[in-house]
Design a protein around this motif. Structure first.
Motif, PDB file in Angstrom:
ATOM      1  N   ILE A 174      -0.985 -10.333 -14.292  1.00  0.00           N
ATOM      2  CA  ILE A 174      -1.801 -10.935 -15.348  1.00  0.00           C
ATOM      3  C   ILE A 174      -2.492  -9.802 -16.113  1.00  0.00           C
ATOM      4  N   VAL A 175      -2.428  -9.850 -17.445  1.00  0.00           N
ATOM      5  CA  VAL A 175      -3.049  -8.830 -18.292  1.00  0.00           C
ATOM      6  C   VAL A 175      -4.323  -9.397 -18.915  1.00  0.00           C
ATOM      7  N   VAL A 176      -5.412  -8.647 -18.792  1.00  0.00           N
ATOM      8  CA  VAL A 176      -6.694  -9.042 -19.385  1.00  0.00           C
ATOM      9  C   VAL A 176      -6.981  -8.076 -20.533  1.00  0.00           C
ATOM     10  N   ARG A 177      -6.623  -8.473 -21.740  1.00  0.00           N
ATOM     11  CA  ARG A 177      -6.731  -7.592 -22.909  1.00  0.00           C
ATOM     12  C   ARG A 177      -8.171  -7.443 -23.379  1.00  0.00           C
ATOM     13  N   GLY A 178      -8.962  -8.517 -23.366  1.00  0.00           N
ATOM     14  CA  GLY A 178     -10.308  -8.460 -23.930  1.00  0.00           C
ATOM     15  C   GLY A 178     -10.256  -8.645 -25.438  1.00  0.00           C
ATOM     16  N   ALA A 179     -11.394  -8.955 -26.026  1.00  0.00           N
ATOM     17  CA  ALA A 179     -11.442  -9.274 -27.463  1.00  0.00           C
ATOM     18  C   ALA A 179     -11.793  -8.071 -28.331  1.00  0.00           C
ATOM     19  N   GLU A 180     -12.279  -6.989 -27.731  1.00  0.00           N
ATOM     20  CA  GLU A 180     -12.734  -5.865 -28.533  1.00  0.00           C
ATOM     21  C   GLU A 180     -11.566  -5.151 -29.200  1.00  0.00           C
ATOM     22  N   PRO A 181     -11.778  -4.680 -30.445  1.00  0.00           N
ATOM     23  CA  PRO A 181     -10.707  -3.937 -31.121  1.00  0.00           C
ATOM     24  C   PRO A 181     -10.500  -2.574 -30.470  1.00  0.00           C
ATOM     25  N   MET A 182      -9.243  -2.159 -30.391  1.00  0.00           N
ATOM     26  CA  MET A 182      -8.893  -0.856 -29.826  1.00  0.00           C
ATOM     27  C   MET A 182      -7.755  -0.250 -30.639  1.00  0.00           C
ATOM     28  N   PRO A 183      -7.732   1.067 -30.768  1.00  0.00           N
ATOM     29  CA  PRO A 183      -6.590   1.697 -31.422  1.00  0.00           C
ATOM     30  C   PRO A 183      -5.302   1.390 -30.659  1.00  0.00           C
ATOM     31  N   VAL A 184      -4.222   1.209 -31.381  1.00  0.00           N
ATOM     32  CA  VAL A 184      -2.930   0.939 -30.768  1.00  0.00           C
ATOM     33  C   VAL A 184      -2.567   2.069 -29.798  1.00  0.00           C
ATOM     34  N   ARG A 185      -2.030   1.708 -28.654  1.00  0.00           N
ATOM     35  CA  ARG A 185      -1.597   2.607 -27.575  1.00  0.00           C
ATOM     36  C   ARG A 185      -2.734   3.080 -26.682  1.00  0.00           C
ATOM     37  N   THR A 186      -3.953   2.665 -26.954  1.00  0.00           N
ATOM     38  CA  THR A 186      -5.049   3.034 -26.072  1.00  0.00           C
ATOM     39  C   THR A 186      -4.869   2.359 -24.714  1.00  0.00           C
ATOM     40  N   PRO A 187      -4.928   3.112 -23.613  1.00  0.00           N
ATOM     41  CA  PRO A 187      -4.822   2.479 -22.293  1.00  0.00           C
ATOM     42  C   PRO A 187      -5.981   1.510 -22.071  1.00  0.00           C
ATOM     43  N   LEU A 188      -5.674   0.313 -21.614  1.00  0.00           N
ATOM     44  CA  LEU A 188      -6.736  -0.624 -21.278  1.00  0.00           C
ATOM     45  C   LEU A 188      -7.444  -0.113 -20.029  1.00  0.00           C
ATOM     46  N   PRO A 189      -8.769  -0.183 -20.003  1.00  0.00           N
ATOM     47  CA  PRO A 189      -9.524   0.435 -18.903  1.00  0.00           C
ATOM     48  C   PRO A 189      -9.233  -0.188 -17.547  1.00  0.00           C
ATOM     49  N   ILE A 190      -9.177   0.676 -16.541  1.00  0.00           N
ATOM     50  CA  ILE A 190      -8.963   0.244 -15.157  1.00  0.00           C
ATOM     51  C   ILE A 190     -10.313   0.249 -14.440  1.00  0.00           C
ATOM     52  N   GLN A 191     -10.614  -0.838 -13.782  1.00  0.00           N
ATOM     53  CA  GLN A 191     -11.847  -0.950 -13.010  1.00  0.00           C
ATOM     54  C   GLN A 191     -11.480  -1.235 -11.557  1.00  0.00           C
ATOM     55  N   LEU A 192     -11.876  -0.344 -10.681  1.00  0.00           N
ATOM     56  CA  LEU A 192     -11.544  -0.507  -9.267  1.00  0.00           C
ATOM     57  C   LEU A 192     -12.507  -1.474  -8.591  1.00  0.00           C
ATOM     58  N   PRO A 193     -12.023  -2.244  -7.637  1.00  0.00           N
ATOM     59  CA  PRO A 193     -12.927  -3.068  -6.822  1.00  0.00           C
ATOM     60  C   PRO A 193     -13.967  -2.194  -6.145  1.00  0.00           C
ATOM     61  N   GLU A 194     -15.144  -2.749  -5.916  1.00  0.00           N
ATOM     62  CA  GLU A 194     -16.262  -1.973  -5.383  1.00  0.00           C
ATOM     63  C   GLU A 194     -15.916  -1.274  -4.071  1.00  0.00           C
ATOM     64  N   ALA A 195     -15.227  -1.965  -3.174  1.00  0.00           N
ATOM     65  CA  ALA A 195     -14.908  -1.377  -1.869  1.00  0.00           C
ATOM     66  C   ALA A 195     -14.002  -0.155  -2.019  1.00  0.00           C
ATOM     67  N   ILE A 196     -13.014  -0.241  -2.914  1.00  0.00           N
ATOM     68  CA  ILE A 196     -12.102   0.888  -3.135  1.00  0.00           C
ATOM     69  C   ILE A 196     -12.834   2.039  -3.803  1.00  0.00           C
ATOM     70  N   LEU A 197     -13.675   1.723  -4.777  1.00  0.00           N
ATOM     71  CA  LEU A 197     -14.438   2.759  -5.469  1.00  0.00           C
ATOM     72  C   LEU A 197     -15.356   3.495  -4.504  1.00  0.00           C
ATOM     73  N   ARG A 198     -15.999   2.763  -3.619  1.00  0.00           N
ATOM     74  CA  ARG A 198     -16.896   3.377  -2.648  1.00  0.00           C
ATOM     75  C   ARG A 198     -16.130   4.300  -1.696  1.00  0.00           C
ATOM     76  N   HIS A 199     -14.934   3.864  -1.299  1.00  0.00           N
ATOM     77  CA  HIS A 199     -14.103   4.688  -0.415  1.00  0.00           C
ATOM     78  C   HIS A 199     -13.721   5.995  -1.105  1.00  0.00           C
ATOM     79  N   ILE A 200     -13.356   5.935  -2.392  1.00  0.00           N
ATOM     80  CA  ILE A 200     -12.986   7.143  -3.131  1.00  0.00           C
ATOM     81  C   ILE A 200     -14.177   8.076  -3.263  1.00  0.00           C
ATOM     82  N   GLN A 201     -15.346   7.522  -3.553  1.00  0.00           N
ATOM     83  CA  GLN A 201     -16.544   8.346  -3.696  1.00  0.00           C
ATOM     84  C   GLN A 201     -16.894   9.049  -2.384  1.00  0.00           C
ATOM     85  N   GLN A 202     -16.723   8.347  -1.273  1.00  0.00           N
ATOM     86  CA  GLN A 202     -16.983   8.965   0.026  1.00  0.00           C
ATOM     87  C   GLN A 202     -16.002  10.087   0.308  1.00  0.00           C
TER      88      GLN A 202
END
Length: 212
Positions: A174-202
């Motif tokens: 499933i793709v979540v594009r969002g409504a905000e305008p973006m330049p063509v070819r801009t990578p859509l932002p990746i947001q990691l789940p909190e548990a994974i992000l915390r593991h990477i930070q550690q």
């Protein structure tokens, strides 16, 4: 586990032109990937990465590329038969960005020494590349104001299995594009789940000699 709804693509007849078809010529089968507005109400478990929600194959492991400055560059699914990468990009309202992107990608792969040919799949043109490091397949899907690109990379002897796995993942994404305008070819932002992000930070803290 999710379905295996896609078959292998067929090699394009016009190798000289790389079989780069226009959007009007592409055939799209039923199924995903889905825009958020048409996401199915099913029982498939998906990893929510913000701009994409994708199923994780059984036994698959997550591999994350993070820039030193902090943003997530890419997320890979590492499996027994190879590595899968699914990325979403901003696209114009008119479809057909993949035809343009795939042509440029094929040129770059050849410059890097890979043998490249195009095949027709359920979503249109796919690129197949054989390089010294891995067998690669690139699949692109033009959606409403987004382009989804899937890459399968692995040993040549597992290329068919890896390709089928990529098809299955894309078919349930499933793709979540969002409504905000973006330049063509801009990578859509990746947001990691909190548990994974915390593991990477550690892990980063430990690598820097800091307490976790």
């Amino acid at each position: 586990m999710f379905g295996w709804g896609r078959g292998r693509g067929k090699r394009a007849d016009d190798a000289a032109a790389d079989a780069e078809l226009s959007a009007e010529e592409q055939d799209f089968a039923e199924g995903g990937p889905f825009d958020e507005s048409e996401a199915p109400d099913d029982q498939v478990e998906r990893l929510d990465l913000g701009s994409v929600r994708l199923p994780v194959p059984e036994g698959g492991q997550l591999q994350v590329e993070v820039d030193p400055a902090g943003p997530v560059r890419a997320v890979h699914l590492v499996t027994e038969v190879g590595r899968l990468t699914v990325s979403a990009f901003a696209a114009p309202r008119s479809s057909g960005l993949w035809a343009e992107v795939s042509a440029e990608l094929a040129d770059q792969l050849r410059k890097d020494g890979a043998q490249v040919h195009a095949e027709r799949g359920d979503w249109g043109i796919e690129l197949v590349a054989d390089s010294p490091k891995a067998a690669l397949r690139f699949v692109g899907v033009d959606g409403p104001r987004w382009l989804l690109r899937g890459v399968a990379a692995g040993p040549a002897e597992h290329a068919e299995e890896c390709t089928k796995l990529l098809y299955a993942v894309l078919d349930e994404t499933i793709v979540v594009r969002g409504a905000e305008p973006m330049p063509v070819r801009t990578p859509l932002p990746i947001q990691l789940p909190e548990a994974i992000l915390r593991h990477i930070q550690q892990a980063q803290a430990q690598n820097n000699g800091q307490p976790g």
